[in-house]
Design a protein around this motif. Structure first.
Motif, PDB file in Angstrom:
ATOM      1  N   LYS A 188       0.839  -1.206   0.000  1.00 39.70           N
ATOM      2  CA  LYS A 188       0.000   0.000   0.000  1.00 39.70           C
ATOM      3  C   LYS A 188       0.872   1.254   0.000  1.00 39.70           C
ATOM      4  CE  LYS A 188      -3.575   2.345   2.775  1.00 39.70           C
ATOM      5  NZ  LYS A 188      -2.771   3.549   3.101  1.00 39.70           N
ATOM      6  N   PHE A 189       1.879   1.297   0.874  1.00 44.31           N
ATOM      7  CA  PHE A 189       2.731   2.484   0.977  1.00 44.31           C
ATOM      8  C   PHE A 189       3.605   2.647  -0.273  1.00 44.31           C
ATOM      9  CE2 PHE A 189       2.589   1.887   5.847  1.00 44.31           C
ATOM     10  CZ  PHE A 189       1.414   2.620   5.919  1.00 44.31           C
ATOM     11  N   GLN A 190       4.012   1.521  -0.878  1.00 44.48           N
ATOM     12  CA  GLN A 190       4.781   1.602  -2.116  1.00 44.48           C
ATOM     13  C   GLN A 190       3.942   2.202  -3.233  1.00 44.48           C
ATOM     14  OE1 GLN A 190       6.256  -2.462  -2.662  1.00 44.48           O
ATOM     15  NE2 GLN A 190       8.355  -1.733  -2.446  1.00 44.48           N
ATOM     16  N   ASN A 191       2.703   1.730  -3.362  1.00 38.93           N
ATOM     17  CA  ASN A 191       1.805   2.241  -4.405  1.00 38.93           C
ATOM     18  C   ASN A 191       1.511   3.720  -4.221  1.00 38.93           C
ATOM     19  OD1 ASN A 191       1.670  -0.281  -5.602  1.00 38.93           O
ATOM     20  ND2 ASN A 191      -0.193  -0.891  -4.511  1.00 38.93           N
ATOM     21  N   GLU A 192       1.507   4.155  -2.964  1.00 40.77           N
ATOM     22  CA  GLU A 192       1.241   5.568  -2.660  1.00 40.77           C
ATOM     23  C   GLU A 192       2.520   6.409  -2.683  1.00 40.77           C
ATOM     24  OE1 GLU A 192      -0.517   5.346   1.181  1.00 40.77           O
ATOM     25  OE2 GLU A 192      -2.484   4.674   0.459  1.00 40.77           O
ATOM     26  N   SER A 193       3.665   5.750  -2.895  1.00 42.16           N
ATOM     27  CA  SER A 193       4.975   6.428  -2.828  1.00 42.16           C
ATOM     28  C   SER A 193       5.144   7.158  -1.501  1.00 42.16           C
ATOM     29  CB  SER A 193       5.131   7.422  -3.999  1.00 42.16           C
ATOM     30  OG  SER A 193       5.092   6.746  -5.235  1.00 42.16           O
ATOM     31  N   ASN A 194       4.653   6.523  -0.436  1.00 46.69           N
ATOM     32  CA  ASN A 194       4.715   7.095   0.917  1.00 46.69           C
ATOM     33  C   ASN A 194       6.030   6.655   1.582  1.00 46.69           C
ATOM     34  OD1 ASN A 194       4.341   7.901   3.565  1.00 46.69           O
ATOM     35  ND2 ASN A 194       2.157   7.400   3.570  1.00 46.69           N
ATOM     36  N   ILE A 195       7.086   7.403   1.309  1.00 52.66           N
ATOM     37  CA  ILE A 195       8.419   7.025   1.759  1.00 52.66           C
ATOM     38  C   ILE A 195       8.536   7.017   3.277  1.00 52.66           C
ATOM     39  CG2 ILE A 195      10.893   7.551   1.599  1.00 52.66           C
ATOM     40  CD1 ILE A 195       9.592   6.643  -1.011  1.00 52.66           C
ATOM     41  N   ASP A 196       7.972   8.030   3.926  1.00 55.79           N
ATOM     42  CA  ASP A 196       8.075   8.125   5.390  1.00 55.79           C
ATOM     43  C   ASP A 196       7.449   6.908   6.070  1.00 55.79           C
ATOM     44  OD1 ASP A 196       9.391  10.537   5.218  1.00 55.79           O
ATOM     45  OD2 ASP A 196       7.567  11.747   5.468  1.00 55.79           O
ATOM     46  N   SER A 197       6.271   6.512   5.594  1.00 57.56           N
ATOM     47  CA  SER A 197       5.594   5.350   6.189  1.00 57.56           C
ATOM     48  C   SER A 197       6.361   4.064   5.894  1.00 57.56           C
ATOM     49  CB  SER A 197       4.163   5.247   5.657  1.00 57.56           C
ATOM     50  OG  SER A 197       3.388   6.350   6.082  1.00 57.56           O
ATOM     51  N   LEU A 198       6.957   3.952   4.704  1.00 64.21           N
ATOM     52  CA  LEU A 198       7.761   2.780   4.366  1.00 64.21           C
ATOM     53  C   LEU A 198       8.966   2.668   5.286  1.00 64.21           C
ATOM     54  CD1 LEU A 198       7.752   2.775   0.449  1.00 64.21           C
ATOM     55  CD2 LEU A 198       6.912   0.944   1.926  1.00 64.21           C
ATOM     56  N   GLN A 199       9.635   3.804   5.538  1.00 66.19           N
ATOM     57  CA  GLN A 199      10.800   3.796   6.416  1.00 66.19           C
ATOM     58  C   GLN A 199      10.419   3.428   7.843  1.00 66.19           C
ATOM     59  OE1 GLN A 199      12.406   7.739   5.794  1.00 66.19           O
ATOM     60  NE2 GLN A 199      13.799   7.030   4.174  1.00 66.19           N
ATOM     61  N   ALA A 200       9.296   3.961   8.308  1.00 72.27           N
ATOM     62  CA  ALA A 200       8.840   3.654   9.668  1.00 72.27           C
ATOM     63  C   ALA A 200       8.487   2.173   9.802  1.00 72.27           C
ATOM     64  CB  ALA A 200       7.630   4.529  10.017  1.00 72.27           C
ATOM     65  N   LEU A 201       7.841   1.629   8.772  1.00 69.61           N
ATOM     66  CA  LEU A 201       7.450   0.224   8.803  1.00 69.61           C
ATOM     67  C   LEU A 201       8.682  -0.678   8.752  1.00 69.61           C
ATOM     68  CD1 LEU A 201       4.780  -1.321   8.954  1.00 69.61           C
ATOM     69  CD2 LEU A 201       4.784  -1.459   6.457  1.00 69.61           C
ATOM     70  N   THR A 202       9.669  -0.276   7.964  1.00 69.77           N
ATOM     71  CA  THR A 202      10.900  -1.064   7.849  1.00 69.77           C
ATOM     72  C   THR A 202      11.630  -1.135   9.185  1.00 69.77           C
ATOM     73  OG1 THR A 202      11.172  -0.450   5.513  1.00 69.77           O
ATOM     74  CG2 THR A 202      13.122  -1.276   6.657  1.00 69.77           C
ATOM     75  N   LYS A 203      11.596  -0.049   9.940  1.00 71.41           N
ATOM     76  CA  LYS A 203      12.278  -0.020  11.244  1.00 71.41           C
ATOM     77  C   LYS A 203      11.713  -1.045  12.211  1.00 71.41           C
ATOM     78  CE  LYS A 203      14.124   4.690  11.372  1.00 71.41           C
ATOM     79  NZ  LYS A 203      15.524   4.211  11.465  1.00 71.41           N
ATOM     80  N   THR A 204      10.438  -1.407  12.030  1.00 71.97           N
ATOM     81  CA  THR A 204       9.831  -2.380  12.949  1.00 71.97           C
ATOM     82  C   THR A 204      10.424  -3.775  12.777  1.00 71.97           C
ATOM     83  OG1 THR A 204       8.020  -2.944  11.426  1.00 71.97           O
ATOM     84  CG2 THR A 204       7.666  -1.080  12.920  1.00 71.97           C
ATOM     85  N   ILE A 205      10.942  -4.081  11.596  1.00 71.04           N
ATOM     86  CA  ILE A 205      11.536  -5.408  11.369  1.00 71.04           C
ATOM     87  C   ILE A 205      13.056  -5.321  11.167  1.00 71.04           C
ATOM     88  CG2 ILE A 205       9.424  -6.400  10.401  1.00 71.04           C
ATOM     89  CD1 ILE A 205      10.634  -6.039   7.608  1.00 71.04           C
ATOM     90  N   GLU A 206      13.591  -4.125  11.315  1.00 76.32           N
ATOM     91  CA  GLU A 206      15.028  -3.930  11.119  1.00 76.32           C
ATOM     92  C   GLU A 206      15.888  -4.780  12.043  1.00 76.32           C
ATOM     93  OE1 GLU A 206      17.173   0.034  11.608  1.00 76.32           O
ATOM     94  OE2 GLU A 206      16.670   0.016   9.471  1.00 76.32           O
ATOM     95  N   PRO A 207      15.542  -4.914  13.346  1.00 75.55           N
ATOM     96  CA  PRO A 207      16.361  -5.763  14.228  1.00 75.55           C
ATOM     97  C   PRO A 207      16.447  -7.208  13.755  1.00 75.55           C
ATOM     98  CG  PRO A 207      14.939  -4.342  15.528  1.00 75.55           C
ATOM     99  CD  PRO A 207      14.489  -4.205  14.087  1.00 75.55           C
ATOM    100  N   GLU A 208      15.317  -7.758  13.251  1.00 76.00           N
ATOM    101  CA  GLU A 208      15.331  -9.137  12.766  1.00 76.00           C
ATOM    102  C   GLU A 208      16.159  -9.241  11.484  1.00 76.00           C
ATOM    103  OE1 GLU A 208      12.340 -12.879  11.738  1.00 76.00           O
ATOM    104  OE2 GLU A 208      11.498 -10.862  12.045  1.00 76.00           O
ATOM    105  N   ILE A 209      16.047  -8.240  10.610  1.00 79.08           N
ATOM    106  CA  ILE A 209      16.843  -8.221   9.375  1.00 79.08           C
ATOM    107  C   ILE A 209      18.331  -8.218   9.715  1.00 79.08           C
ATOM    108  CG2 ILE A 209      17.496  -6.857   7.354  1.00 79.08           C
ATOM    109  CD1 ILE A 209      14.613  -5.883   7.187  1.00 79.08           C
ATOM    110  N   ASP A 210      18.715  -7.342  10.644  1.00 78.82           N
ATOM    111  CA  ASP A 210      20.127  -7.229  11.030  1.00 78.82           C
ATOM    112  C   ASP A 210      20.639  -8.515  11.667  1.00 78.82           C
ATOM    113  OD1 ASP A 210      20.238  -4.659  10.080  1.00 78.82           O
ATOM    114  OD2 ASP A 210      19.932  -3.704  12.021  1.00 78.82           O
TER     115      ASP A 210
END
Length: 289
Positions: A188-210
């Motif tokens: 949804k955020f990609q389709n809306e080009s909502n960069i801020d929301s994408l970055q915030a959402l990514t941070k929620t799974i960033e620890p697991e990614i790292d």
């Protein structure tokens, strides 16, 4: 072996034409050298035994005169010089080249320890999108000219080359059944080009990614690679993606000369740089333990 026979073997070995062989404790190891005679000078290349399929294919083509009268059709200073396109033999001035082939590919032989330092010989190939196995062109090759890099630049390159691992981990995480809602939000955020929301959402799974990234096998330049790339130079960005199967042992100045010629918008030399011919050169080196 007595002194008389040893002397005879040495004399015959130096003067005889045949497949080059080194004997260590009566064990023969073949070494093949190829002279590339061009209209601007000669280049001598040693082929690696660690890449036997690629080596043998190249030897076959040389012996069949496949490369005679072909051009170095793609030249980029600070990068490489490329040849082996059969369509270049009678190409008109300015014609775009690089699509010719031998009608087959050769399986990739990407060997640890063989890397893109200045002067190495490697195979061209089609991109990963249509060639995920990294199979080599049956005939096209390039010789690395490259440039020197700092350790800092190599650090940055390692990070960039490993970025794909993080992308794979991210895709795996949001592809889990329990993360279906999370995936929907990303889309949804990609389709809306909502960069801020994408970055915030990514941070929620960033620890697991790292965490998963730190455990993954990652690309890292060896001390040998770093020593070469910071002194003689090369093209480290190509490592682990193309088959390296030989290196220049004489005539590196000719590689530099070719790399410096004037080229058109397709990187083809304005004045043709032609491979007049190639031939296998031979020498026997005899060692007895």
């Amino acid at each position: 072996m007595n002194k008389k026979n040893l002397l005879l073997a040495i004399v015959l070995g130096i003067s005889t034409l045949g497949v080059a062989t080194t004997f260590a404790g009566h064990t023969g190891v073949k070494e093949t050298k190829v002279k590339i005679h061009t209209n601007v000078g000669d280049i001598v290349i040693k082929l690696y035994n660690e890449t036997p399929q690629t080596r043998d294919n190249f030897i076959k083509l040389v012996n069949n005169k496949f490369y005679d009268s072909t051009l170095f059709h793609r030249v980029i200073q600070g990068f490489m010089i490329q040849g082996g396109d059969p369509n270049s033999k009678n190409a008109k001035p300015g014609a775009m080249l690089g699509n010719g082939d031998a009608g087959y590919t050769v399986p990739a032989e990407i060997v640890p320890g063989l890397f893109h330092k200045k002067g190495v010989l490697a195979t061209a190939r089609q991109g990963d999108q249509v060639n995920p196995t990294k199979a080599s062109s049956g005939c096209q090759f390039y010789i690395v000219q490259g440039k020197k890099f700092t350790n800092g630049a190599l650090d940055t390159m390692e990070e960039r080359m490993n970025f794909g691992i993080k992308q794979q981990i991210f895709t795996k995480i949001i592809g889990r059944t329990e993360n279906a809602a999370l995936k929907s939000k990303f889309i949804k955020f990609q389709n809306e080009s909502n960069i801020d929301s994408l970055q915030a959402l990514t941070k929620t799974i960033e620890p697991e990614i790292d965490s998963l990234y730190n455990k993954a096998d990652k690309f890292k330049f060896t001390p040998e690679q770093r020593a070469a790339y910071t002194t003689v130079g090369g093209t480290p960005q190509l490592d682990n993606n193309y088959t390296v199967f030989g290196e220049v042992i004489k005539g590196i100045e000719i590689v530099d000369k070719i790399a410096a010629v004037k080229t058109d918008h397709n990187d083809r030399p304005v004045d043709d740089v032609r491979i007049v011919g190639m031939k296998i050169t031979h020498k026997f080196l005899l060692w007895y333990l």
